[in-house]
Write an enzyme that holds these catalytic residues in place. Structure first.
Site, PDB file in Angstrom:
ATOM      1  N   GLU A   1      -6.895  -4.012   0.951  1.00  0.00           N
ATOM      2  CA  GLU A   1      -7.220  -3.120  -0.165  1.00  0.00           C
ATOM      3  C   GLU A   1      -8.562  -3.459  -0.789  1.00  0.00           C
ATOM      4  O   GLU A   1      -9.287  -2.571  -1.218  1.00  0.00           O
ATOM      5  CB  GLU A   1      -6.143  -3.209  -1.253  1.00  0.00           C
ATOM      6  CG  GLU A   1      -4.790  -2.697  -0.832  1.00  0.00           C
ATOM      7  CD  GLU A   1      -3.728  -2.972  -1.885  1.00  0.00           C
ATOM      8  OE1 GLU A   1      -4.079  -3.297  -3.051  1.00  0.00           O
ATOM      9  OE2 GLU A   1      -2.542  -2.875  -1.544  1.00  0.00           O
TER      10      GLU A   1
ATOM     11  N   TYR B   1       1.792   0.483   8.288  1.00  0.00           N
ATOM     12  CA  TYR B   1       2.904   0.484   7.349  1.00  0.00           C
ATOM     13  C   TYR B   1       3.005   1.901   6.783  1.00  0.00           C
ATOM     14  O   TYR B   1       1.992   2.529   6.476  1.00  0.00           O
ATOM     15  CB  TYR B   1       2.671  -0.558   6.241  1.00  0.00           C
ATOM     16  CG  TYR B   1       3.840  -0.661   5.309  1.00  0.00           C
ATOM     17  CD1 TYR B   1       5.066  -1.139   5.765  1.00  0.00           C
ATOM     18  CD2 TYR B   1       3.738  -0.264   3.984  1.00  0.00           C
ATOM     19  CE1 TYR B   1       6.161  -1.222   4.918  1.00  0.00           C
ATOM     20  CE2 TYR B   1       4.822  -0.348   3.132  1.00  0.00           C
ATOM     21  CZ  TYR B   1       6.033  -0.822   3.610  1.00  0.00           C
ATOM     22  OH  TYR B   1       7.109  -0.901   2.778  1.00  0.00           O
TER      23      TYR B   1
ATOM     24  N   CYS C   1      -0.003  -3.423   9.834  1.00  0.00           N
ATOM     25  CA  CYS C   1       0.515  -3.196   8.490  1.00  0.00           C
ATOM     26  C   CYS C   1      -0.479  -2.432   7.623  1.00  0.00           C
ATOM     27  O   CYS C   1      -0.708  -1.258   7.830  1.00  0.00           O
ATOM     28  CB  CYS C   1       0.939  -4.523   7.876  1.00  0.00           C
ATOM     29  SG  CYS C   1       2.015  -4.356   6.453  1.00  0.00           S
ATOM     30  N   HIS C   2      -1.091  -3.085   6.641  1.00  0.00           N
ATOM     31  CA  HIS C   2      -2.085  -2.465   5.772  1.00  0.00           C
ATOM     32  C   HIS C   2      -3.509  -2.671   6.291  1.00  0.00           C
ATOM     33  O   HIS C   2      -4.465  -2.181   5.693  1.00  0.00           O
ATOM     34  CB  HIS C   2      -1.986  -3.040   4.354  1.00  0.00           C
ATOM     35  CG  HIS C   2      -0.794  -2.583   3.588  1.00  0.00           C
ATOM     36  ND1 HIS C   2       0.473  -3.052   3.852  1.00  0.00           N
ATOM     37  CD2 HIS C   2      -0.669  -1.711   2.571  1.00  0.00           C
ATOM     38  CE1 HIS C   2       1.324  -2.479   3.008  1.00  0.00           C
ATOM     39  NE2 HIS C   2       0.661  -1.664   2.223  1.00  0.00           N
TER      40      HIS C   2
ATOM     41  N   GLY D   1      -1.044  -7.157   4.454  1.00  0.00           N
ATOM     42  CA  GLY D   1      -0.874  -7.713   3.124  1.00  0.00           C
ATOM     43  C   GLY D   1      -1.695  -6.870   2.170  1.00  0.00           C
ATOM     44  O   GLY D   1      -2.017  -5.715   2.445  1.00  0.00           O
ATOM     45  N   ARG D   2      -2.061  -7.455   1.037  1.00  0.00           N
ATOM     46  CA  ARG D   2      -2.909  -6.719   0.087  1.00  0.00           C
ATOM     47  C   ARG D   2      -4.390  -6.945   0.322  1.00  0.00           C
ATOM     48  O   ARG D   2      -5.234  -6.223  -0.223  1.00  0.00           O
ATOM     49  CB  ARG D   2      -2.542  -7.089  -1.358  1.00  0.00           C
ATOM     50  CG  ARG D   2      -1.273  -6.406  -1.819  1.00  0.00           C
ATOM     51  CD  ARG D   2      -0.964  -6.640  -3.290  1.00  0.00           C
ATOM     52  NE  ARG D   2      -0.729  -8.044  -3.569  1.00  0.00           N
ATOM     53  CZ  ARG D   2      -1.545  -8.824  -4.277  1.00  0.00           C
ATOM     54  NH1 ARG D   2      -2.648  -8.358  -4.793  1.00  0.00           N
ATOM     55  NH2 ARG D   2      -1.251 -10.100  -4.476  1.00  0.00           N
TER      56      ARG D   2
END
Length: 190
Positions: A90, A137, A116-117, A86-87
């Site tokens: 970050e 990802y 993923c992320h 997801g985000r």
């Protein structure tokens, strides 16, 4: 022997990438702690792939409680770590305690599942991923390679203790491999 799993994430975690591993661990009677920068109810997001879009879309998902702040976590108390995407990665990757936790599991060669992320967190402890193979990802490839890791184009990849997945559609095989790392037997309910 009971295993103890730590999931580190934050707001904007992909809903499937937090709920699926969390509930699969509970199904296997594996204690599982969700830690975030602040202990709170986390807002998840749903990422999806639509044919008319060149990137993924994002919608609000269900909320989920974190059980602890990362500042209260001693990584030595846990047998394994999951870093969902997801985000969330970050911004949580800039947290020194999150970096310390990730580094601990890499240094100690404990089972890790990163999807993923989530691999963006590992790029902040690059000294521990130099030459390691992982998938992520595809938009994370530049960061993975810039950190000195070898990006693998497969949807799932295992490099020693490190299980990495491309995105939420790969969760079944991701969790199967993660449980192999934990030496947990899965039983299919038919």
């Amino acid at each position: 022997m009971s295993k103890n799993v730590l999931i580190v994430t934050g707001d904007a975690v992909d809903c499937l990438e937090i709920f699926y591993p969390y509930y699969r661990c509970l199904e296997e009677n594996i204690p599982c702690t969700i830690a975030s920068p602040t202990m709170k109810k986390l807002q998840t997001v749903c990422h999806d792939f639509l044919p008319e879009m060149e990137t993924f879309t994002e919608m609000k998902g269900y909320k989920i409680d974190s059980h602890a702040s990362v500042d209260d976590i001693n990584p030595a108390d846990f047998d394994s770590l999951i870093l969902p995407g997801g985000r969330a990665p970050e911004y949580i990757r800039m947290n020194p305690k999150v970096q310390e936790i990730a580094a601990h599991f890499l240094k100690e060669n404990k089972p890790m599942g990163v999807i993923c992320h989530g691999q963006l967190i590992l790029t902040t402890v690059r000294e521990h991923i130099q030459g390691r193979e992982m998938t992520a990802y595809n938009a994370c490839r530049p960061e993975v390679e810039a950190a000195g890791a070898v990006y693998i184009e497969d949807q799932l990849h295992v490099d020693g203790n490190l299980v990495t997945g491309h995105a939420w559609p790969n969760l079944p095989e991701f969790m199967r491999e993660f449980f192999k790392q934990l030496e947990v037997k899965e039983e299919a309910n038919v």
